[in-house]
Design an enzyme around this catalytic site. Structure first.
Site, short mmCIF file in Angstrom:
data_model
loop_
_atom_site.label_atom_id
_atom_site.label_comp_id
_atom_site.label_asym_id
_atom_site.label_seq_id
_atom_site.Cartn_x
_atom_site.Cartn_y
_atom_site.Cartn_z
N HIS A 67 0.86 -1.20 0.00
CA HIS A 67 0.00 0.00 0.00
C HIS A 67 0.89 1.24 0.00
O HIS A 67 1.63 1.46 0.97
CB HIS A 67 -0.88 0.02 1.26
CG HIS A 67 -1.79 -1.16 1.38
ND1 HIS A 67 -3.07 -1.18 0.88
CD2 HIS A 67 -1.60 -2.38 1.95
CE1 HIS A 67 -3.63 -2.36 1.14
NE2 HIS A 67 -2.75 -3.10 1.79
N ARG A 69 -0.60 4.32 -0.65
CA ARG A 69 -1.51 5.39 -0.16
C ARG A 69 -1.62 6.60 -1.08
O ARG A 69 -1.99 7.68 -0.63
CB ARG A 69 -1.07 5.88 1.22
CG ARG A 69 -0.75 4.81 2.24
CD ARG A 69 -1.94 4.00 2.59
NE ARG A 69 -1.72 3.19 3.77
CZ ARG A 69 -2.43 2.08 4.05
NH1 ARG A 69 -3.37 1.67 3.23
NH2 ARG A 69 -2.20 1.41 5.14
N ASN A 282 -5.12 -6.83 9.89
CA ASN A 282 -6.20 -7.64 9.30
C ASN A 282 -5.64 -8.47 8.16
O ASN A 282 -5.12 -7.89 7.22
CB ASN A 282 -7.30 -6.74 8.72
CG ASN A 282 -7.90 -5.79 9.73
OD1 ASN A 282 -7.82 -6.01 10.93
ND2 ASN A 282 -8.47 -4.72 9.23
N ASP A 309 2.28 -6.91 2.70
CA ASP A 309 1.10 -6.11 3.07
C ASP A 309 1.58 -4.79 3.71
O ASP A 309 1.00 -4.33 4.71
CB ASP A 309 0.17 -6.88 4.01
CG ASP A 309 -1.16 -6.17 4.19
OD1 ASP A 309 -1.44 -5.21 3.45
OD2 ASP A 309 -1.93 -6.56 5.10
O1 DOR Z 1 -4.00 -4.65 8.25
C1 DOR Z 1 -4.28 -4.34 7.11
N1 DOR Z 1 -4.10 -3.07 6.66
N2 DOR Z 1 -4.78 -5.25 6.30
C2 DOR Z 1 -5.24 -4.94 5.07
O2 DOR Z 1 -5.63 -5.84 4.35
C3 DOR Z 1 -5.28 -3.53 4.63
C4 DOR Z 1 -4.21 -2.76 5.28
C5 DOR Z 1 -4.31 -1.27 5.08
O3 DOR Z 1 -4.66 -0.84 3.97
O4 DOR Z 1 -3.99 -0.54 6.02
#
Ligand code: DOR
Length: 426
Positions: A67, A69, A282, A309
């Site tokens: 990510h 952002r 998550n 992740d």
């Molecule tokens: O912990 C998580 N954060 N799991 C995800 O799948 C998304 C991610 C996030 O975008 O912060």
């Protein structure tokens, strides 16, 4: 030209694990072999020589779950800082998730990311959302997104609850020959997210997220994969039962793949007691039994990709109480180190296998030619010390939300080379 001398080449494409020299000309590997062979190929006029004695030289790493952002949440990370963090971690390729603001569910936003990514020095790929606004109701125009260069499809961060929508998405992905990656957490079985529902959540009086939340969706989706023939990835697998489900589905003939993150094969639910919100993610960290099943899945090939992740969040956000802080941790700068510490050093897998999980397999899943160290291949490489220790005391990422902060870890990255240019040196 760049001459890399006397490194231990660990290349999962050729299965090589041995000492060799490498000569790079512009963005391509010109020659590999003995110093004499490199000299004969013009090595003596190299502009730079790297002495890689005692170090590993491997194909550039690929993180297929990241990510950045950008657009919209750039106080956490942006494409430039994220790419610098990637290069520092040994990655020459990343696949970005679509949960930006706006969502990457349209060609303009996809194009914005790809344009900005093309100026970073590494290869930045972007996955398209599966559904508009990650709402799970209406499919994006998958043809148009594929045409515009999406690497694959995912609503990562959010599960797709409507199986009719997911069935259509898998059918289309199969038709386009592009992969589809799924976040598997049914909210029906989540009282409060980010912490495993078990002994620690009970101790903390926190609702928690049960294993069933993941298992029930994985059970459904491996069958949908079997039915449609789509190439499906179970993202950041966290439950031992889900590993068994994926293994069975593969035996049944489904084109199902799975990712494991360094935190899921390194830590357990107990980490919440030590690290608080820095261990909230998550899907959550689970039990030692789950962690061991994940490692078994990595060993037998059920789990074929290691991804981070990488989920940057601000210090202020992560300072909130456990129930209010966002889920996720940064991972790009510690992934290789944790793969070595948690998988290679205890003897679970070889370094060659780790490179397969961090480079070759994710490339193949995303329909890319895997990087390799052979004449004519792109000069995308990482040079690191397998057992050389370093301390996680600073980050190239904008974010510092890592439970591994201040830890001493192996796998120090010395150089990351992308398209023949040094994009990181320590
Ligand atoms: O912990 C998580 N954060 N799991 C995800 O799948 C998304 C991610 C996030 O975008 O912060």
């Amino acid at each position: 030209m760049l001459w890399i001398k006397n490194g231990r080449i660990v290349d999962p494409v050729t299965g090589t694990d041995g000492v060799m020299d490498i000569l790079i000309d512009k963005d391509t590997i010109l020659q590999t072999g003995t110093p004499e062979e490199i000299a004969a190929a013009g090595g003596n006029s190299a502009d730079e020589v790297i002495d890689a004695t005692g170090k590993v030289v491997a194909p550039g790493l690929l993180d297929a779950h990241v990510h950045f952002r950008d657009p919209g949440l750039t106080y956490k990370e942006d494409i430039e800082t994220g790419s610098r963090a990637a290069a520092r971690g040994g990655f020459t390729k990343v696949v970005l998730m679509a949960n930006t603001k706006p969502t990457v569910d349209n060609v303009d936003t996809l194009q914005y990311v790809l344009d900005k990514g093309s100026r970073t020095g590494i290869h930045v790929l972007q996955a398209s959302a599966i559904t508009k606004g990650l709402q799970g109701r209406e499919l994006v125009d998958m043809d148009e997104m594929a045409e515009a260069g999406a690497a694959g499809f995912t609503d990562d961060g959010i599960p797709i609850l409507d199986e009719k929508i997911l069935l259509q998405a898998m059918q289309k992905a199969a038709e386009l020959n592009l992969p589809i990656a799924l976040h598997e957490e049914d909210p029906l079985f989540i009282a409060q997210p980010g912490v495993h529902q078990g002994k620690i959540s009970e101790q903390l009086g926190y609702g928690g997220a049960s294993r069933t939340a993941e298992d029930i969706m994985v059970a459904r989706d491996v069958i949908l994969a079997l039915h449609t023939g789509a190439s499906v990835c179970i993202q950041h697998i966290s439950s031992g039962n889900s590993v068994d489900l994926v293994r069975n589905a593969q035996k049944m003939g489904a084109d199902v793949h799975a990712e494991a993150t360094p935190h899921h094969f390194t830590l357990t639910e107990d980490a919440v007691l030590t690290y608080g919100t820095l261990a909230r993610m998550n899907p959550p960290l689970r039990t030692e039994t789950d962690r061991r099943k994940i490692i078994e899945g990595i060993q037998d090939g059920t789990i074929d990709m290691i991804v981070t992740d990488h989920a940057p969040h601000s210090t202020e956000e992560k300072s909130r109480p456990l129930a209010e802080a966002p889920s996720g941790i940064t991972g790009l700068e510690t992934s290789l180190a944790l793969g070595i510490r948690s998988l290679v050093q205890p003897g679970h897998i070889t370094l060659l296998k780790l490179m397969e999980l961090m480079s070759k397999n994710p490339a193949e899943f995303y329909r890319l030619k895997p990087d390799t160290i052979q004449p004519g291949a792109p000069a995308d490489l990482v040079i690191f010390g397998e057992n050389d220790l370093w301390t996680v005391d600073s980050f190239a990422s904008k974010a510092e939300n890592s439970p591994f902060r201040n830890r001493e870890l192996p796998g120090k990255v010395y150089y990351t080379i992308c398209r023949g240019s040094i994009v990181y040196r320590s």
